[in-house]
Motif scaffolding. Structure first.
Motif, PDB file in Angstrom:
ATOM      1  N   ALA A  50       0.856  -1.205   0.000  1.00  0.00           N
ATOM      2  CA  ALA A  50       0.000   0.000   0.000  1.00  0.00           C
ATOM      3  C   ALA A  50       0.885   1.245   0.000  1.00  0.00           C
ATOM      4  O   ALA A  50       2.014   1.198   0.452  1.00  0.00           O
ATOM      5  CB  ALA A  50      -0.902  -0.017   1.233  1.00  0.00           C
ATOM      6  N   THR A  51       0.425   2.357  -0.411  1.00  0.00           N
ATOM      7  CA  THR A  51      -0.780   2.699  -1.145  1.00  0.00           C
ATOM      8  C   THR A  51      -0.321   3.196  -2.512  1.00  0.00           C
ATOM      9  O   THR A  51       0.399   4.183  -2.586  1.00  0.00           O
ATOM     10  CB  THR A  51      -1.528   3.853  -0.439  1.00  0.00           C
ATOM     11  N   HIS A  52      -0.717   2.527  -3.594  1.00  0.00           N
ATOM     12  CA  HIS A  52      -0.290   3.018  -4.901  1.00  0.00           C
ATOM     13  C   HIS A  52      -1.313   4.012  -5.447  1.00  0.00           C
ATOM     14  O   HIS A  52      -2.394   4.198  -4.888  1.00  0.00           O
ATOM     15  CB  HIS A  52       0.005   1.872  -5.860  1.00  0.00           C
ATOM     16  N   ILE A  53      -0.960   4.652  -6.557  1.00  0.00           N
ATOM     17  CA  ILE A  53      -1.798   5.710  -7.115  1.00  0.00           C
ATOM     18  C   ILE A  53      -3.167   5.182  -7.528  1.00  0.00           C
ATOM     19  O   ILE A  53      -4.175   5.899  -7.453  1.00  0.00           O
ATOM     20  CB  ILE A  53      -1.084   6.380  -8.306  1.00  0.00           C
ATOM     21  N   GLY A  54      -3.235   3.924  -7.957  1.00  0.00           N
ATOM     22  CA  GLY A  54      -4.537   3.340  -8.281  1.00  0.00           C
ATOM     23  C   GLY A  54      -5.444   3.301  -7.068  1.00  0.00           C
ATOM     24  O   GLY A  54      -6.635   3.619  -7.149  1.00  0.00           O
ATOM     25  N   HIS A  55      -4.889   2.885  -5.912  1.00  0.00           N
ATOM     26  CA  HIS A  55      -5.661   2.946  -4.661  1.00  0.00           C
ATOM     27  C   HIS A  55      -6.134   4.377  -4.411  1.00  0.00           C
ATOM     28  O   HIS A  55      -7.310   4.628  -4.120  1.00  0.00           O
ATOM     29  CB  HIS A  55      -4.781   2.551  -3.463  1.00  0.00           C
TER      30      HIS A  55
END
Length: 409
Positions: A50-55
């Motif tokens: 966590a936390t990627h830009i998609g999230h």
């Protein structure tokens, strides 16, 4: 499990508009007019990366939903889960020689930090799958006892044919469902299932894997879909306003969850609207943990990127659109943030009452954040090109951007 601290949402003059939102189930735009308390459930992370830009893009979309509702002077009851035990988490822990509980706790803590930095409003209930197990087991037993579930080598499966409304969330045909089930955690090829699409409700204990007391089900752990159903029904009840998540959750996750809930309660639908955010790509491919092509919010923050700029980068794309993260997207957001801050730093400015209504109208229209940004851009350009004498205008613009877009100027 605790969530993260809430940032203050400034009150604006007047009242916002009811939200018109795209509903995946009806494949059209519907107007949501909740009662005094609007209810929303958003599926949370599986905490192993966590936390990627998609999230961030997904949770930004549903943060906007909350802000639109709050601006209508409603309260919001927001619930989010954490899938803190699941195959991907266990596999990552094994790969990295970590205790799975420590991995889950570490990544969940990082997710909280990122949400706080991005000024995402927290859920009132933030519930882990593990802590929900005492409520999950009775639901699985009820489905089994009602003939809507069956045992296969100790595992318990839900029969999709027990729900006459199965398929009404994603509107996919059987072959498309089968392909997506195989891609997204299902096991359509397992021999002995009544229907290849039937999802697992309870996984019997496996050697070397965590398990819990399942009462009459035997030791094991819950399936993915029943986890969210148990949490949502417990805290929100049936017929809540929005079930949200990324577009990759429409099937199987939201489809299966809806069927579980509808069979358990005898009511339809589980949610008034199924709302799905688009996918974010990097270098031409969808950003995903399995591919490893991820841009992490925490890494951007460590590199000195202002979280407000990250949020503006997210807001520059419509929530339902698939889009690509690039250096240029971030650079444009940084420049926009600088322009906006400079414009509101002046002691007076052009009247901003009309801007408030423009932003409200844009967001009420299926969360059209790009249109909202364009409205603020126009005010900023006019502000920089002329002399205004409204001493309240810069403050009103700042409060509007904060309250409705979640960006602190």
């Amino acid at each position: 499990m605790h969530a993260w601290p809430a940032s203050e949402v400034p009150a604006l003059p007047g009242k916002g508009r009811d939200l018109q939102i795209h509903d995946t189930a009806t494949q059209g735009t519907i107007t949501l007019a909740p009662g005094p308390v609007a209810r929303i459930y958003v599926c949370g992370i599986t905490p192993y990366d966590a936390t990627h830009i998609g999230h961030a893009a997904t949770y930004n979309a549903f943060d906007l939903v909350q802000r639109v509702w709050l601006d209508t002077k409603r309260q919001v009851h927001y619930v989010q889960n954490v899938t803190d035990v699941d195959d991907p988490l266990l596999e990552r822990a094994l790969r990295d020689n970590l205790d799975w509980t420590e991995l889950a706790e570490r990544e969940t803590a990082l997710f909280r930090e990122d949400m706080t930095a991005l000024r995402m409003l927290p859920p009132q209930q933030y519930i882990g799958a593990v802590e929900a197990i005492p409520g999950i087991v009775p639901l699985v037993e009820r489905l089994r006892d009602a003939g809507a579930a069956y045992e296969l080598d100790g595992d318990v499966y839900f029969s999709v044919e027990s729900d006459a409304d199965f398929g009404k969330v994603s509107n996919l045909d059987a072959e498309a469902m089968r392909l997506l089930s195989a891609e997204r955690g299902g096991d359509p090829e397992r021999p002995g299932k009544k229907n290849p699409l039937d999802p697992m409700l309870w996984m019997a204990a496996r050697p070397g894997e965590p398990s819990w007391d399942g009462a009459s089900l035997g030791p094991g752990r819950p399936g993915w879909h029943i986890e969210c159903v148990a949490i949502a029904l417990d805290h929100l009840g049936m017929g809540f306003d929005i079930q949200g998540g990324g577009s990759d959750l429409a099937f199987p996750h939201h489809e299966m969850g809806a069927s579980h809930a509808q069979v358990l309660t005898g009511e339809f639908p589980m949610a008034k609207a199924y709302v799905h955010a688009g996918m974010v790509a990097l270098h031409g491919e969808k950003m995903s943990k399995s591919k490893g092509n991820l841009v992490f919010v925490s890494a951007l923050r460590r590199a000195g990127v202002d979280p407000a700029a990250i949020r503006l980068a997210l807001l520059s794309h419509h929530y339902r659109a698939d889009w690509e993260w690039t250096d240029e997207v971030l650079e444009q957001a940084v420049a926009r943030l600088e322009r906006w801050r400079a414009a509101v730093s002046r002691p007076d400015g052009l009247p901003a009452d009309a801007l408030v209504e423009e932003v409200r109208e844009a967001l009420a229209n299926d969360l059209d954040a790009p249109a909202a940004l364009a409205a603020v851009d126009r005010w900023v350009d006019a502000q920089n090109a002329s002399d205004g004498d409204d001493e309240s205008a810069p403050g009103l613009v700042s409060r509007t951007v904060d309250a409705l877009l979640g960006v602190a100027l």
